[in-house]
Design an enzyme around this catalytic site. Structure first.
Site: not given
Ligand code: OAD
Length: 247
Positions: A118, A147, A189, A214
């Protein structure tokens, strides 16, 4: 044999280990995730702040939001989860790190060759001529830089909703997913595609699929092994046990 021993054995036999990370991996550094309660998308509207339409409609607001995130990120540091992942690259014969995170904390923890699906929040470019922008970003009143080549608006080098992922990054990530022996999905997630497809590609190609989170996710039902703990705890503990196991 308990399930954790299976993981250690599969890691010891692995020629290629791959890790996909998401916002949860940076949560213990103090960076908010997107979809957890109180996360960024609970408070802000992604269509306004993370899309080209949103940027063109309200450029100052979007730019100042990104500048605020850069400031927040600059005041954090990598946590033990990032460090354990950096260490994995030293230990396994072949290692691929794929991240959805834009915060560059993996780099700061010492990881090299990070596949950034990303983009990242540190680099910027011109919306018109696409030239990278290397000038000052922190202008008075969070003003938008222009720019230097064509006077166009400068935007962060992140992938917004509706935009394609960088082609090479996605190809490399898919290649790693389809050839690795163990695939970790950590702190994500697994709701945003095409990144969310990578663990499934890995599993279908025969890799052991390990989820580090978790909380349960849509991916949990497909995971062979679930490390249900924060990544800053689960990953260093796993690496300590692994180093003892292979001694
Ligand atoms: P999310 O906010 O969707 O998910 C975060 C995940 O991290 C959840 O499943 C939580 O349970 C988990 N979590 C929270 N604390 C944690 C910890 N200490 N250790 C391990 N896991 C933990 O974030 P992403 O999956 O990264 O895209 O979201 C994907 C994309 O959605 C991002 O890259 C962003 C967003 O829109 C763009 O900006 C293009």
């Amino acid at each position: 044999m308990n399930i954790f021993d299976t993981l250690l054995e599969r890691l010891a036999a692995a020629e290629h280990v791959a890790v996909l990370t998401g916002a949860g991996v940076s949560a213990e550094s103090g960076i908010k995730t997107f979809r957890d309660p109180g996360g960024l998308w609970a408070k802000y509207n992604p269509a306004e702040l993370a899309s080209m339409d949103g940027f063109m409609a309200n450029t100052e607001l979007v730019w100042s939001w990104y500048m605020h995130r850069v400031e927040t990120i600059n005041n954090t540091k990598p946590n033990p989860g990032h460090k354990a992942i950096a260490e994995m690259a030293e230990i396994f014969p072949k290692f691929t790190l794929i991240t959805q995170n834009v915060d560059r904390l993996h780099h700061r923890a010492g990881s090299e060759d990070v596949i950034e699906l990303h983009g990242n929040i540190v680099e910027n470019y011109c919306v018109d001529c696409k030239s990278p922008y290397e000038g000052e970003t922190n202008l008075p009143d969070k003003q938008l830089p222009q720019c230097e080549a064509c006077g166009g608006k400068i935007r962060p080098n992140v992938v917004w909703f509706g935009e394609m992922l960088p082609v090479k990054a996605l190809q490399d990530a898919e290649e790693a997913a389809s050839t690795c022996d163990v695939f970790f999905s950590a702190g994500t997630s697994a709701e945003v595609y095409p990144a969310a497809n990578l663990p499934i590609i890995a599993k279908q190609a025969g890799a052991l699929l390990v989820e580090v989170n978790p909380n349960a996710t849509v991916l949990s039902q497909y995971a062979d092994i679930k490390l249900k703990a924060p990544s800053g705890k689960a990953l260093p503990e796993m690496m300590d046990k692994y180093k003892n196991f292979i001694k």
